[in-house]
Design an enzyme around this catalytic site. Structure first.
Site, short mmCIF file in Angstrom:
data_model
loop_
_atom_site.label_atom_id
_atom_site.label_comp_id
_atom_site.label_asym_id
_atom_site.label_seq_id
_atom_site.Cartn_x
_atom_site.Cartn_y
_atom_site.Cartn_z
N HIS A 22 0.88 -1.18 0.00
CA HIS A 22 0.00 0.00 0.00
C HIS A 22 0.91 1.22 0.00
O HIS A 22 1.72 1.41 0.91
CB HIS A 22 -0.92 -0.01 1.22
CG HIS A 22 -1.86 -1.18 1.23
ND1 HIS A 22 -2.05 -1.99 2.33
CD2 HIS A 22 -2.66 -1.68 0.25
CE1 HIS A 22 -2.93 -2.93 2.03
NE2 HIS A 22 -3.31 -2.77 0.78
N GLU A 25 1.63 3.64 3.11
CA GLU A 25 2.06 3.06 4.39
C GLU A 25 3.59 3.12 4.40
O GLU A 25 4.26 2.24 3.88
CB GLU A 25 1.51 1.65 4.55
CG GLU A 25 -0.03 1.66 4.58
CD GLU A 25 -0.66 0.27 4.64
OE1 GLU A 25 0.09 -0.73 4.78
OE2 GLU A 25 -1.89 0.19 4.55
N ARG A 64 -2.98 4.48 -1.47
CA ARG A 64 -3.06 3.06 -1.11
C ARG A 64 -2.88 2.18 -2.34
O ARG A 64 -2.15 1.20 -2.32
CB ARG A 64 -4.39 2.78 -0.43
CG ARG A 64 -4.54 1.34 0.07
CD ARG A 64 -5.83 1.21 0.87
NE ARG A 64 -6.14 -0.18 1.24
CZ ARG A 64 -5.69 -0.80 2.33
NH1 ARG A 64 -4.87 -0.17 3.15
NH2 ARG A 64 -6.04 -2.04 2.61
N THR A 167 -3.49 -12.39 -0.10
CA THR A 167 -2.50 -11.35 0.16
C THR A 167 -1.29 -11.45 -0.76
O THR A 167 -0.98 -12.51 -1.30
CB THR A 167 -2.01 -11.44 1.62
OG1 THR A 167 -1.40 -12.72 1.82
CG2 THR A 167 -3.15 -11.26 2.61
N THR A 168 -0.59 -10.35 -0.86
CA THR A 168 0.63 -10.27 -1.65
C THR A 168 1.66 -11.29 -1.16
O THR A 168 2.30 -11.98 -1.95
CB THR A 168 1.22 -8.85 -1.55
OG1 THR A 168 0.18 -7.90 -1.81
CG2 THR A 168 2.34 -8.64 -2.55
N GLU A 179 2.32 -5.64 10.73
CA GLU A 179 1.35 -4.53 10.74
C GLU A 179 1.64 -3.66 11.96
O GLU A 179 1.42 -4.09 13.09
CB GLU A 179 -0.07 -5.09 10.82
CG GLU A 179 -1.18 -4.08 10.66
CD GLU A 179 -1.49 -3.77 9.20
OE1 GLU A 179 -1.53 -2.57 8.88
OE2 GLU A 179 -1.70 -4.72 8.41
N TYR A 289 -10.18 1.20 5.83
CA TYR A 289 -11.27 0.24 5.79
C TYR A 289 -12.65 0.89 5.72
O TYR A 289 -13.66 0.19 5.71
CB TYR A 289 -11.20 -0.71 6.99
CG TYR A 289 -10.04 -1.69 6.92
CD1 TYR A 289 -9.26 -1.80 5.76
CD2 TYR A 289 -9.71 -2.49 8.00
CE1 TYR A 289 -8.20 -2.69 5.69
CE2 TYR A 289 -8.66 -3.39 7.94
CZ TYR A 289 -7.89 -3.48 6.79
OH TYR A 289 -6.86 -4.36 6.73
#
Length: 319
Positions: A22, A25, A64, A167-168, A179, A289
């Site tokens: 993203h 981030e 993102r 997910t990646t 995270e 989100y």
């Protein structure tokens, strides 16, 4: 503990560190760019460690994603899509990543991927586990948690029968989500970056110890298993009509019981939690989100165990 009960696992030879999945981030973006230039910090004997910027276009725009969420498109349909001119950028990028680090689910896939993320929620330094039967990764998380103690390092288990993330990092044999928050989007904080950096360091240290033949006896860790995503209250036009209650805000990983306040309308009405068991919310009020209609995630505490493991490298000719 007899040697016959030890499970031999293949050594970990190829590791990737993903940043910028993203693009806003920034802890992972900054770390990966630094390690691409000055890689000594992440190198370990006998292991290829590759820092990689996964979504460079989104990083450049500090957003993102460009067309769709890169961290949700590593499923067979998207990875197998025919590349045409109007294919979403992130789907095309997912196929490129799968080609470099996969193919997903194959023997040729990278052994381990650390995927570095930030959250606006008060989650601290969280590790994300995808498979409750992945003994190697459970042992790694146990090692990281002990290395960081007394600082808390929660583990979120995203294994779920109907919530599929694609997910990646799922390209790897052992996917690890990192995270760390709270940190606003498009901002880099020194304390949050340092927390992420330490998690990666301890993870790589574990890999080296494992490869060198250190045995890891059976262990257990407490994890927070995802149960359900909870949306904000909405009106008939699908607009949010209540916000996270002040008593819930920033209370990631804290127990939530029946009757505890969840939401607050702008008229001052409190909407309480209705449930027959204690849950532990996380990703509370995560900025990214809102578009996913998710106010927080409900989790429950579960204990996971891992068998006694060691690297099978000692049984091979390594010269």
């Amino acid at each position: 503990m007899t040697s016959s009960s030890v499970v031999d696992k293949p050594p970990v030879r190829r590791v990737a560190i993903f940043g910028g999945t993203h693009g806003n981030e920034l802890s992972g973006v900054f770390l990966v760019k630094h390690w691409q230039e000055y890689g000594a910090e992440i190198q370990r004997t006998g292991v290829e460690v590759k820092p990689f910027l996964t979504n460079p276009r989104a990083v450049k725009k500090c957003t993102r994603y460009i067309d769709c969420d890169l961290n949700r498109v590593f499923d067979p349909d998207n990875l197998g899509r025919t590349v045409v001119e109007d294919i979403p950028y992130e789907v095309r990028r997912a196929q490129e990543i799968n080609h470099i680090f996969g193919p997903k689910g194959s023997d040729d896939a990278y052994d381990l991927i650390f995927d570095l993320h930030n959250t606006t929620s008060n989650m601290g330094g969280t590790l994300i586990l995808e498979n409750s039967r992945d003994d190697f990764t459970i042992h790694m998380f146990h090692y990281i948690k002990n290395a960081l103690a007394p600082e808390r390092c929660p583990v979120l288990l995203i294994e779920h029968p109907s919530l599929k993330y694609a997910t990646t990092r799922s390209v790897a044999k052992h996917p690890v989500g990192v995270e760390v928050g709270p940190q606003p989007q498009g901002v880099v904080r020194a304390d949050i970056l340092d927390k992420m950096r330490k998690i990666v360091k301890h993870g790589l240290d574990f890999v080296q110890l494992f490869n060198e033949g250190k045995e890891f006896p059976p262990c257990a860790i407490e994890v927070f298993k995802i149960m359900e995503k909870v949306d904000y209250p909405r009106n008939k036009n699908d607009e949010v009509i209540a916000i996270i209650h002040p008593k819930l805000q920033d209370q990631d990983w804290q127990p939530l019981n029946n009757g505890d306040p969840l939401f607050l309308t702008l008229d001052g009405e409190v909407i309480a939690y209705k449930g027959d068991c204690t849950v532990y919310p996380t990703f509370i009020n995560e900025a990214a989100y809102y578009e996913k209609k998710q106010a927080f995630v409900k989790t429950v505490k579960v204990n996971l165990t891992a068998k006694h493991i060691r690297s099978s490298v000692l049984d091979q000719n390594t010269s």
